[in-house]
Design a protein around this motif. Structure first.
Motif, PDB file in Angstrom:
ATOM      1  N   THR A   5       0.845  -1.195   0.000  1.00  0.00           N
ATOM      2  CA  THR A   5       0.000   0.000   0.000  1.00  0.00           C
ATOM      3  C   THR A   5       0.877   1.240   0.000  1.00  0.00           C
ATOM      4  O   THR A   5       1.757   1.386   0.857  1.00  0.00           O
ATOM      5  CB  THR A   5      -0.928   0.019   1.227  1.00  0.00           C
ATOM      6  N   ALA A  70      -7.501   0.056   2.081  1.00  0.00           N
ATOM      7  CA  ALA A  70      -6.253  -0.147   1.343  1.00  0.00           C
ATOM      8  C   ALA A  70      -5.150  -0.701   2.235  1.00  0.00           C
ATOM      9  O   ALA A  70      -4.293  -1.472   1.781  1.00  0.00           O
ATOM     10  CB  ALA A  70      -5.803   1.170   0.717  1.00  0.00           C
ATOM     11  N   CYS A  74      -2.316  -5.561   4.088  1.00  0.00           N
ATOM     12  CA  CYS A  74      -1.095  -5.313   3.318  1.00  0.00           C
ATOM     13  C   CYS A  74       0.137  -5.792   4.090  1.00  0.00           C
ATOM     14  O   CYS A  74       0.128  -5.875   5.315  1.00  0.00           O
ATOM     15  CB  CYS A  74      -0.970  -3.847   2.932  1.00  0.00           C
TER      16      CYS A  74
END
Length: 346
Positions: A5, A70, A74
């Protein structure tokens, strides 16, 4: 495959989407509140408005309101904000990132402290998070690499710095390509100081370009004067690294970054204008209010030195920085060439 990200849709953060995605990783590019038009453009065209090459297929784009989505799942976060967004990232993004998720920052700069020392941005982020009982894994990128040349796949050699060698090796494994070459270092303070200092000194080297244009009236490059100021910059950077870090081991990282910054970007432009004789206000007006990290770092380093030394001693030990600081403060004066000379007898 890792999930990466990137927070901040500026040029450098966005450029790292290229090696990341080309290596087969999932890439999520998150714009800040200032990047809405950029993210909209990316969604519509598949390309960044500042680059002449489209993103690799599959890069995903997010507005800042979707940052949590988002970040979720990650493997690491790339902080792509400029030095003007350091506090914003600390307050708004860092608390959202799990402590187990490393952060890799492209942001360059320093804070000056009341005791005459300086603080790197990774140290600032760690300390701010520590106030809330958190211990984030902060890493950073230093070295000569412009975003548009990274996008063009020009060979670039940078240094990833951080406290944990295994984390650094993981980050390198995700982003290293046949054109993006990565060294690793646990000297975070040295690397971050070196690459921050180069901004102010790149402005100093560019002064000679403007000064020669004023005298000769053309765009012919005069390498003697540029080389002289480059050499003086490296010497002063060495002294500052020893002063702030206790060693100059990271000097080569800063010197390489200095070289590439002299030859492109906004810092070069403002240095040329000041060298031509414009005041700082006139130069900034010519550049239509462009923000310049070189002005900030020069002011902060000079402020730190003033807490340690008298003005005369700063001028003697760091004459180019002192000259740049005067120009930024609105004074006008010729480049102090004789102040750069020395006697070194065995």
């Amino acid at each position: 495959m890792a999930i990466i990200t990137i927070i901040g849709a500026g040029m450098m953060g966005s450029a790292l989407a290229f090696p990341a995605r080309e290596n087969g990783h999932e890439v999520r590019l998150v714009g800040t509140h200032l990047d809405r038009d950029i993210i909209a453009h990316c969604r519509q065209t598949g390309s960044h408005p500042k680059f002449d090459r489209p993103f690799p297929d599959g890069v995903k784009f997010y507005d800042v309101e979707d940052a949590d989505s988002a970040i979720s799942g990650c493997h690491f976060v790339i902080c792509g904000v400029s030095s003007f967004g350091v506090e914003w990232f600390s307050e708004n993004m860092l608390p959202r990132i799990p402590e187990s998720t490393p952060v890799l920052a492209v942001t360059k700069g320093l804070f000056d402290l009341p005791d005459g020392t300086v603080k790197t941005f990774p140290d600032y982020w760690r300390e701010e998070a520590g106030k809330h009982g958190r211990k984030p894994d902060i890493n950073a990128i230093g070295g000569p690499c412009t975003s548009y040349e990274l996008v063009a796949h020009d060979h670039s050699h940078v240094t990833f710095c951080g406290r944990n060698p295994e984390t650094l090796r993981f980050l390198k494994s995700c982003l290293s390509t046949d054109y993006y070459h990565i060294s690793l270092s646990t000297d975070v303070t040295g690397v971050e100081c070196a690459v921050a200092l180069k901004n102010g000194y790149a402005l100093g080297v560019a002064l000679s370009i403007g000064a020669n244009r004023k005298v000769f009236g053309d765009d012919t490059l005069h390498y003697n004067s540029q080389a002289a100021l480059f050499g003086q910059s490296v010497e002063e950077m060495r002294r500052l690294l020893r002063l702030f870090c206790g060693n100059d081991a990271a000097l080569s990282v800063g010197a390489g970054d200095l070289y590439v910054t002299v030859y492109g970007g906004r810092t070069r432009l403002v240095g040329i204008l000041l060298g031509e004789g414009l005041t700082i206000d006139e130069a900034l007006e010519r550049l239509q209010g462009v923000t310049l990290e070189s002005l900030v770092i020069s002011k902060r380093v000079y402020a730190a030195l003033r807490r340690r030394f008298a003005e005369e001693e700063i001028a003697a030990r760091f004459p180019l920085l002192a000259h740049v600081s005067k120009l930024i403060a609105g004074e006008q004066a010729p480049i102090p060439w004789d102040a750069f000379t020395s006697e070194k007898f065995n």
